[in-house]
Design an enzyme around this catalytic site. Sequence first.
Site, PDB file in Angstrom:
ATOM      1  N   ASP A   1      20.598 -51.773   8.387  1.00 34.96           N
ATOM      2  CA  ASP A   1      20.976 -51.933   9.792  1.00 34.96           C
ATOM      3  C   ASP A   1      21.246 -53.415  10.040  1.00 34.96           C
ATOM      4  O   ASP A   1      20.659 -54.276   9.381  1.00 34.96           O
ATOM      5  CB  ASP A   1      19.833 -51.434  10.705  1.00 34.96           C
TER       6      ASP A   1
ATOM      7  N   SER B   1      27.133 -39.630  11.970  1.00 40.45           N
ATOM      8  CA  SER B   1      27.168 -39.812  13.427  1.00 40.45           C
ATOM      9  C   SER B   1      28.049 -38.711  14.008  1.00 40.45           C
ATOM     10  O   SER B   1      28.970 -38.242  13.351  1.00 40.45           O
ATOM     11  CB  SER B   1      27.810 -41.150  13.798  1.00 40.45           C
ATOM     12  N   THR B   2      27.761 -38.301  15.251  1.00 40.71           N
ATOM     13  CA  THR B   2      28.659 -37.330  15.889  1.00 40.71           C
ATOM     14  C   THR B   2      29.943 -38.034  16.253  1.00 40.71           C
ATOM     15  O   THR B   2      29.920 -39.064  16.926  1.00 40.71           O
ATOM     16  CB  THR B   2      28.036 -36.778  17.175  1.00 40.71           C
TER      17      THR B   2
ATOM     18  N   GLU C   1      24.705 -33.835  11.998  1.00 41.82           N
ATOM     19  CA  GLU C   1      23.272 -33.575  12.031  1.00 41.82           C
ATOM     20  C   GLU C   1      22.931 -32.782  13.290  1.00 41.82           C
ATOM     21  O   GLU C   1      23.323 -33.144  14.383  1.00 41.82           O
ATOM     22  CB  GLU C   1      22.520 -34.920  12.013  1.00 41.82           C
ATOM     23  N   PHE C   2      22.174 -31.721  13.121  1.00 39.91           N
ATOM     24  CA  PHE C   2      21.840 -30.867  14.267  1.00 39.91           C
ATOM     25  C   PHE C   2      20.411 -31.050  14.762  1.00 39.91           C
ATOM     26  O   PHE C   2      19.933 -30.297  15.607  1.00 39.91           O
ATOM     27  CB  PHE C   2      22.077 -29.393  13.912  1.00 39.91           C
TER      28      PHE C   2
ATOM     29  N   LYS D   1      30.329 -29.487  15.491  1.00 42.78           N
ATOM     30  CA  LYS D   1      29.236 -30.274  16.069  1.00 42.78           C
ATOM     31  C   LYS D   1      29.447 -30.450  17.576  1.00 42.78           C
ATOM     32  O   LYS D   1      28.534 -30.229  18.376  1.00 42.78           O
ATOM     33  CB  LYS D   1      29.183 -31.635  15.366  1.00 42.78           C
ATOM     34  N   LEU D   2      30.661 -30.815  17.967  1.00 42.94           N
ATOM     35  CA  LEU D   2      30.931 -30.975  19.400  1.00 42.94           C
ATOM     36  C   LEU D   2      30.752 -29.647  20.120  1.00 42.94           C
ATOM     37  O   LEU D   2      30.201 -29.579  21.222  1.00 42.94           O
ATOM     38  CB  LEU D   2      32.367 -31.480  19.635  1.00 42.94           C
TER      39      LEU D   2
ATOM     40  N   ARG E   1      21.618 -10.442  23.275  1.00 37.63           N
ATOM     41  CA  ARG E   1      22.914 -11.121  23.188  1.00 37.63           C
ATOM     42  C   ARG E   1      22.845 -12.502  23.829  1.00 37.63           C
ATOM     43  O   ARG E   1      23.626 -13.386  23.503  1.00 37.63           O
ATOM     44  CB  ARG E   1      24.006 -10.293  23.887  1.00 37.63           C
TER      45      ARG E   1
ATOM     46  N   GLY F   1      18.131 -31.793  34.806  1.00 37.22           N
ATOM     47  CA  GLY F   1      19.439 -32.081  34.197  1.00 37.22           C
ATOM     48  C   GLY F   1      19.249 -32.603  32.787  1.00 37.22           C
ATOM     49  O   GLY F   1      18.266 -33.278  32.513  1.00 37.22           O
TER      50      GLY F   1
ATOM     51  N   CYS G   1      23.548 -37.174  23.064  1.00 40.83           N
ATOM     52  CA  CYS G   1      24.628 -36.322  22.540  1.00 40.83           C
ATOM     53  C   CYS G   1      25.387 -35.497  23.566  1.00 40.83           C
ATOM     54  O   CYS G   1      26.613 -35.511  23.572  1.00 40.83           O
ATOM     55  CB  CYS G   1      24.055 -35.370  21.497  1.00 40.83           C
ATOM     56  N   PHE G   2      24.667 -34.741  24.391  1.00 46.98           N
ATOM     57  CA  PHE G   2      25.352 -33.706  25.172  1.00 46.98           C
ATOM     58  C   PHE G   2      26.502 -34.252  26.015  1.00 46.98           C
ATOM     59  O   PHE G   2      27.634 -33.798  25.917  1.00 46.98           O
ATOM     60  CB  PHE G   2      24.356 -32.962  26.069  1.00 46.98           C
TER      61      PHE G   2
END
Length: 459
Positions: free
Chosen positions: A35, A132-133, A162-163, A217-218, A257, A268, A273-274
């Site tokens: 890093d 990275s996303t 990565e999830f 991923k997105l 389902r 919220g 990420c989101f």
Amino acid sequence: MKINKICCIGAGYVGGPTMAVIAKMNPNIQVTIVDINQERIDAWNDDDVSKLPVYEPGLPEIVKETRGKNLHFSTEIDKAIDEAEMVFISVNTPTKTYGKGKGMAADLKYVELCARNIADVAKTDKIVVEKSTLPVRTAHAIKSILDNIGGEVKFDILSNPEFLAEGTAIQDLLKPDRVLIGGESKEAIEALASIYGSWVPQDQILRTNVWSSELSKLTANAFLAQRISSINAISELCEHTEANVSEVARAIGMDSRIGPKFLNASIGFGGSCFQKDILNLVYIARSYGLNEVADYWEQVIILNDHQKRRFSDKLITTLYNTVSGKKIAMLGWAFKKDTNDTRESAAIYVADHLLSEQASIAVYDPKVPKAKVYADLNYLNTRLEKENEELVEVFNNPYEAIKDAHAIAIMTEWDEFKSYDWNKIYNLMKKPAFIFDGRRLLDKNSIEKIGFKYFTIGQ
Ligand code: UDX
Ligand code: ADP
């Protein structure tokens, strides 16, 4: 192809835990995480593993077990890249704050710097893994940079999103629902698959093309966030009817389902990420002229912003339409429990709104340091840093934060909040003593029995 040495660029919330688990499960592979941030690397190397820069349950134990054996933290980026056969890029990709795509597109400057760094340093062939996303087609851009400045060296690019979720990262890594590897070169894909294969069953390792992997991923994050916005939309309706959002969530979640997860109504969603990933999706859709698609996903964000705003509005109107000069104690600052990460935390936005109404804010979070709270507020640039310091106090003890408060706002679902002495808290507060529970954490009946005026989301 046998991998002996891995380098991971970026020692953050994703790179740190992921590489620690890869090192633990592959004792014959040397893993070096690098890093540019010396302070962060020093913290990763601290003898006292409770001081790691990322708070994540189970992580200190793994770091203790592997560090110095086959897990290393360093700022010698070039050396680590040079020695590795496989390089992961795991740097931050925040939403752009300037120029074209401001507030929407991902800022890829850190990723590009990494690609250039790899191209400059590499003397032998490398597999480069995007962790990275990233927006769709980033792997393509990385490949272009590497091929154009990397000389004779051959680069294979893989997308390996990565999830893991923060707070449960170690469990998520050890028992992933699936591992996703997108790429062109079968050899490179299998090299990475064999690393995960040390602990993940082969049928859970999906191989796709690069673009499917990036878009998956997105899409996964967009679907998860959409569930939260959906239940949050229903929570507002519940507050105007006699319905209770937990009962509704339970009833619909038992439909196999639909399923029971990610149906907790809240203040919220936050996290790194989101929002970023949905904005990315929206930006990409718009750039292809797909306005209906873009509008559809954008609504998930609009609803989320509305949820945060209506919580602070409710607090203000309930406190007789003014919070000016009143002390509001905020329990929790992190975007969820069991992490010290505060990126996009609802607490920041709620605090900012209350501060604009001249409230004074007292913050307590079990894992977030004082400096982070101020940095988060200063980043918004709503008022001078000096004013934030005057109006906001950060405490190490919840009871001190709550003393003489007019209201408590519960922002994060930390378990410890449930076991507080709420009778004692009631006596410490100004009356009427209000609680605004943004996480549906407390039991309404017993809290009201003590004498509190209690408001919770969706009831
Ligand atoms: C998310 C995804 O879950 C993960 O797969 C991806 O790799 C990264 O983004 P993370 O942001 O770490 O992980 O945490 P997550 O548990 O998904 O929570 C995100 C936000 O949603 C938090 O603010 C959380 O409090 C909120 N949330 C979650 C709800 O409000 N209700 C829910 O039911 C679940
Ligand atoms: P994430 O949640 O994706 O892991 P973080 O912000 O926690 O994101 O971590 C990303 C890390 O990447 C930071 O510690 C940052 O210092 C590091 N970083 C960013 N750019 C570079 C670079 N060019 N070289 C090395 N490290 C970098």
